[in-house]
Structure formats: C-alpha cells, structure tokens
Design a protein around this motif. Structure first.
Motif, PDB file in Angstrom:
ATOM      1  N   GLU A 116       0.854  -1.182   0.000  1.00 21.28           N
ATOM      2  CA  GLU A 116       0.000   0.000   0.000  1.00 21.28           C
ATOM      3  C   GLU A 116       0.887   1.228   0.000  1.00 21.28           C
ATOM      4  O   GLU A 116       1.820   1.322   0.792  1.00 21.28           O
ATOM      5  CB  GLU A 116      -0.884  -0.019   1.240  1.00 21.28           C
ATOM      6  N   ILE A 117       0.609   2.180  -0.918  1.00 17.64           N
ATOM      7  CA  ILE A 117       1.449   3.372  -0.968  1.00 17.64           C
ATOM      8  C   ILE A 117       0.679   4.654  -0.670  1.00 17.64           C
ATOM      9  O   ILE A 117       1.280   5.657  -0.317  1.00 17.64           O
ATOM     10  CB  ILE A 117       2.215   3.491  -2.305  1.00 17.64           C
ATOM     11  N   VAL A 118      -0.640   4.633  -0.816  1.00 15.34           N
ATOM     12  CA  VAL A 118      -1.467   5.795  -0.493  1.00 15.34           C
ATOM     13  C   VAL A 118      -2.774   5.283   0.086  1.00 15.34           C
ATOM     14  O   VAL A 118      -3.352   4.333  -0.424  1.00 15.34           O
ATOM     15  CB  VAL A 118      -1.782   6.633  -1.759  1.00 15.34           C
ATOM     16  N   ALA A 119      -3.241   5.915   1.147  1.00 14.99           N
ATOM     17  CA  ALA A 119      -4.545   5.554   1.697  1.00 14.99           C
ATOM     18  C   ALA A 119      -5.186   6.806   2.273  1.00 14.99           C
ATOM     19  O   ALA A 119      -4.538   7.588   2.959  1.00 14.99           O
ATOM     20  CB  ALA A 119      -4.404   4.492   2.783  1.00 14.99           C
ATOM     21  N   SER A 120      -6.454   6.988   1.944  1.00 15.52           N
ATOM     22  CA  SER A 120      -7.237   8.079   2.521  1.00 15.52           C
ATOM     23  C   SER A 120      -8.636   7.532   2.772  1.00 15.52           C
ATOM     24  O   SER A 120      -8.890   6.346   2.549  1.00 15.52           O
ATOM     25  CB  SER A 120      -7.270   9.285   1.579  1.00 15.52           C
ATOM     26  N   ALA A 121      -9.550   8.376   3.160  1.00 15.11           N
ATOM     27  CA  ALA A 121     -10.908   7.919   3.454  1.00 15.11           C
ATOM     28  C   ALA A 121     -11.602   7.345   2.224  1.00 15.11           C
ATOM     29  O   ALA A 121     -12.455   6.481   2.339  1.00 15.11           O
ATOM     30  CB  ALA A 121     -11.733   9.071   4.025  1.00 15.11           C
ATOM     31  N   ASN A 122     -11.231   7.812   1.037  1.00 16.16           N
ATOM     32  CA  ASN A 122     -11.942   7.392  -0.172  1.00 16.16           C
ATOM     33  C   ASN A 122     -11.065   6.771  -1.240  1.00 16.16           C
ATOM     34  O   ASN A 122     -11.543   6.489  -2.337  1.00 16.16           O
ATOM     35  CB  ASN A 122     -12.694   8.583  -0.774  1.00 16.16           C
ATOM     36  N   LEU A 123      -9.795   6.545  -0.964  1.00 16.37           N
ATOM     37  CA  LEU A 123      -8.896   6.017  -1.985  1.00 16.37           C
ATOM     38  C   LEU A 123      -7.792   5.198  -1.334  1.00 16.37           C
ATOM     39  O   LEU A 123      -7.222   5.609  -0.316  1.00 16.37           O
ATOM     40  CB  LEU A 123      -8.259   7.164  -2.784  1.00 16.37           C
ATOM     41  N   VAL A 124      -7.495   4.056  -1.949  1.00 17.95           N
ATOM     42  CA  VAL A 124      -6.339   3.252  -1.554  1.00 17.95           C
ATOM     43  C   VAL A 124      -5.569   2.952  -2.833  1.00 17.95           C
ATOM     44  O   VAL A 124      -6.163   2.534  -3.832  1.00 17.95           O
ATOM     45  CB  VAL A 124      -6.751   1.927  -0.873  1.00 17.95           C
ATOM     46  N   GLU A 125      -4.262   3.178  -2.816  1.00 19.38           N
ATOM     47  CA  GLU A 125      -3.424   2.882  -3.967  1.00 19.38           C
ATOM     48  C   GLU A 125      -2.364   1.882  -3.558  1.00 19.38           C
ATOM     49  O   GLU A 125      -1.791   1.971  -2.468  1.00 19.38           O
ATOM     50  CB  GLU A 125      -2.753   4.152  -4.499  1.00 19.38           C
ATOM     51  N   ILE A 126      -2.095   0.923  -4.460  1.00 22.61           N
ATOM     52  CA  ILE A 126      -1.080  -0.093  -4.207  1.00 22.61           C
ATOM     53  C   ILE A 126      -0.072  -0.118  -5.343  1.00 22.61           C
ATOM     54  O   ILE A 126      -0.352   0.354  -6.448  1.00 22.61           O
ATOM     55  CB  ILE A 126      -1.705  -1.496  -4.022  1.00 22.61           C
ATOM     56  N   ARG A 127       1.104  -0.688  -5.056  1.00 22.62           N
ATOM     57  CA  ARG A 127       2.131  -0.881  -6.078  1.00 22.62           C
ATOM     58  C   ARG A 127       2.632  -2.309  -5.976  1.00 22.62           C
ATOM     59  O   ARG A 127       3.087  -2.747  -4.916  1.00 22.62           O
ATOM     60  CB  ARG A 127       3.287   0.104  -5.885  1.00 22.62           C
ATOM     61  N   GLY A 128       2.528  -3.029  -7.086  1.00 20.28           N
ATOM     62  CA  GLY A 128       2.999  -4.403  -7.138  1.00 20.28           C
ATOM     63  C   GLY A 128       4.511  -4.471  -7.179  1.00 20.28           C
ATOM     64  O   GLY A 128       5.194  -3.469  -7.416  1.00 20.28           O
ATOM     65  N   ALA A 129       5.036  -5.667  -6.970  1.00 24.09           N
ATOM     66  CA  ALA A 129       6.485  -5.867  -6.958  1.00 24.09           C
ATOM     67  C   ALA A 129       7.122  -5.445  -8.276  1.00 24.09           C
ATOM     68  O   ALA A 129       8.271  -5.017  -8.297  1.00 24.09           O
ATOM     69  CB  ALA A 129       6.795  -7.338  -6.656  1.00 24.09           C
ATOM     70  N   ASP A 130       6.378  -5.525  -9.376  1.00 24.57           N
ATOM     71  CA  ASP A 130       6.914  -5.145 -10.684  1.00 24.57           C
ATOM     72  C   ASP A 130       6.669  -3.675 -11.012  1.00 24.57           C
ATOM     73  O   ASP A 130       6.967  -3.217 -12.104  1.00 24.57           O
ATOM     74  CB  ASP A 130       6.330  -6.023 -11.779  1.00 24.57           C
ATOM     75  N   GLY A 131       6.085  -2.915 -10.081  1.00 25.15           N
ATOM     76  CA  GLY A 131       5.831  -1.496 -10.298  1.00 25.15           C
ATOM     77  C   GLY A 131       4.421  -1.164 -10.738  1.00 25.15           C
ATOM     78  O   GLY A 131       4.048   0.002 -10.804  1.00 25.15           O
ATOM     79  N   THR A 132       3.609  -2.179 -11.043  1.00 25.24           N
ATOM     80  CA  THR A 132       2.224  -1.947 -11.434  1.00 25.24           C
ATOM     81  C   THR A 132       1.493  -1.210 -10.326  1.00 25.24           C
ATOM     82  O   THR A 132       1.578  -1.595  -9.162  1.00 25.24           O
ATOM     83  CB  THR A 132       1.504  -3.289 -11.707  1.00 25.24           C
ATOM     84  N   ARG A 133       0.783  -0.140 -10.694  1.00 25.91           N
ATOM     85  CA  ARG A 133       0.045   0.641  -9.702  1.00 25.91           C
ATOM     86  C   ARG A 133      -1.453   0.553  -9.987  1.00 25.91           C
ATOM     87  O   ARG A 133      -1.885   0.725 -11.123  1.00 25.91           O
ATOM     88  CB  ARG A 133       0.498   2.095  -9.731  1.00 25.91           C
ATOM     89  N   LEU A 134      -2.216   0.290  -8.942  1.00 23.13           N
ATOM     90  CA  LEU A 134      -3.672   0.262  -9.015  1.00 23.13           C
ATOM     91  C   LEU A 134      -4.220   1.074  -7.856  1.00 23.13           C
ATOM     92  O   LEU A 134      -3.617   1.100  -6.785  1.00 23.13           O
ATOM     93  CB  LEU A 134      -4.206  -1.170  -8.895  1.00 23.13           C
ATOM     94  N   ALA A 135      -5.364   1.711  -8.088  1.00 23.02           N
ATOM     95  CA  ALA A 135      -6.022   2.444  -7.006  1.00 23.02           C
ATOM     96  C   ALA A 135      -7.489   2.054  -6.971  1.00 23.02           C
ATOM     97  O   ALA A 135      -8.065   1.632  -7.984  1.00 23.02           O
ATOM     98  CB  ALA A 135      -5.868   3.951  -7.202  1.00 23.02           C
ATOM     99  N   PHE A 136      -8.090   2.215  -5.809  1.00 19.08           N
ATOM    100  CA  PHE A 136      -9.475   1.826  -5.581  1.00 19.08           C
ATOM    101  C   PHE A 136     -10.168   3.003  -4.912  1.00 19.08           C
ATOM    102  O   PHE A 136      -9.772   3.419  -3.832  1.00 19.08           O
ATOM    103  CB  PHE A 136      -9.508   0.560  -4.721  1.00 19.08           C
ATOM    104  N   ARG A 137     -11.175   3.543  -5.611  1.00 15.47           N
ATOM    105  CA  ARG A 137     -11.836   4.766  -5.150  1.00 15.47           C
ATOM    106  C   ARG A 137     -13.242   4.448  -4.670  1.00 15.47           C
ATOM    107  O   ARG A 137     -13.993   3.725  -5.330  1.00 15.47           O
ATOM    108  CB  ARG A 137     -11.914   5.780  -6.292  1.00 15.47           C
ATOM    109  N   ARG A 138     -13.597   4.999  -3.521  1.00 16.38           N
ATOM    110  CA  ARG A 138     -14.916   4.762  -2.953  1.00 16.38           C
ATOM    111  C   ARG A 138     -15.993   5.439  -3.795  1.00 16.38           C
ATOM    112  O   ARG A 138     -15.917   6.622  -4.105  1.00 16.38           O
ATOM    113  CB  ARG A 138     -14.994   5.286  -1.524  1.00 16.38           C
ATOM    114  N   ASP A 139     -16.983   4.638  -4.197  1.00 13.35           N
ATOM    115  CA  ASP A 139     -18.180   5.128  -4.881  1.00 13.35           C
ATOM    116  C   ASP A 139     -19.315   4.252  -4.379  1.00 13.35           C
ATOM    117  O   ASP A 139     -19.459   3.106  -4.805  1.00 13.35           O
ATOM    118  CB  ASP A 139     -18.028   5.010  -6.395  1.00 13.35           C
ATOM    119  N   VAL A 140     -20.113   4.776  -3.459  1.00 20.22           N
ATOM    120  CA  VAL A 140     -21.165   3.965  -2.845  1.00 20.22           C
ATOM    121  C   VAL A 140     -22.223   3.537  -3.853  1.00 20.22           C
ATOM    122  O   VAL A 140     -22.974   2.606  -3.603  1.00 20.22           O
ATOM    123  CB  VAL A 140     -21.821   4.690  -1.649  1.00 20.22           C
TER     124      VAL A 140
END
Length: 130
Positions: free
Chosen positions: A31-55
C-alpha cells in the motif's frame, strides 16, 4: 521531458479497503497511499492500481451484454492453475467464457467487487529451437 506520464488505473467500488486487500495479496503488492476514499497499491513489478470509494458503483456484468465491459485488467502469469487457486482463495470468482480468443491461453475472473480481469500465460522469452 514528457508533459504527461502514465498514471494509475483506478477502479470504483463501494469498499476500497477490501478490494485493495484482494489485489495486494494477488500481486504481492504494498500500500502506498490511503485516505478515506482512496487506496493505492504498487505491485512488486511497479504496477500501480487504485481503488476509489463510490457507494453507487455498479459492477460490470460481463460477459452478459447489459452494463457489460467497462474496463478490465490483464495479468501475465507463468502458471494458470496456481494463480487460479490463489484468485479463488482470495474471494475472486471465475467467469464463464466460451473459447477465449487470442494467441495465448487465458482465463477470466471477477474480483470480490465484480470487476473483471484476465490471467494469461506470459509469452515465452526463450529462443526458438531448430
């Protein structure tokens, strides 16, 4: 210098913390970024994904035509069966597909929030024999 750099793929979902955990485990990510509405991760190969809250996020219905294909992720793997066991063990589920197109064997899944993704065999980098 480039004016625009490649960013991060963001998936909308009702529970970003739970979905980030699924992909963290699948990709051996951090995990590289986390807030109330967003979490971002970085895989071992550098791949970055984020997950944004949308109810009000509605998962895609692929392969059914209604609310079908919004976007999907492709992951290159060396062992389809081993990765399938990991995906299912983490709460993903196989999607029924009839004869996946393309030159490589691949399998479709949905993550716990319903986003579709594909695992496919990584092309061999070995020199051709003969």
């Amino acid at each position: 210098m480039a004016l625009v750099k490649a960013g991060v793929v963001v998936l909308d979902c009702a529970e970003p913390e739970k979905l980030a955990e699924f992909y963290k485990e699948l990709l051996d990510a951090e995990e590289i970024v986390a807030s109330a509405n967003l979490v971002e991760i970085r895989g071992a190969d550098g791949t970055r994904l984020a997950f944004r809250r949308d109810v009000n996020a509605t998962p895609p219905s692929w392969p059914r035509p209604e609310n079908s294909f919004q976007a999907h992720l492709d992951f290159l793997v060396e062992d389809l069966d081993a990765v399938e066991r990991k995906v299912v063990g983490l709460g993903g589920r196989p999607l029924e597909t009839k004869g996946a197109p393309g030159p490589h064997e691949e399998r479709g899944y949905s993550d716990p929030s319903g986003h579709s993704f594909t695992i496919r065999l990584e092309p061999s980098r070995a020199p051709k024999q003969g």
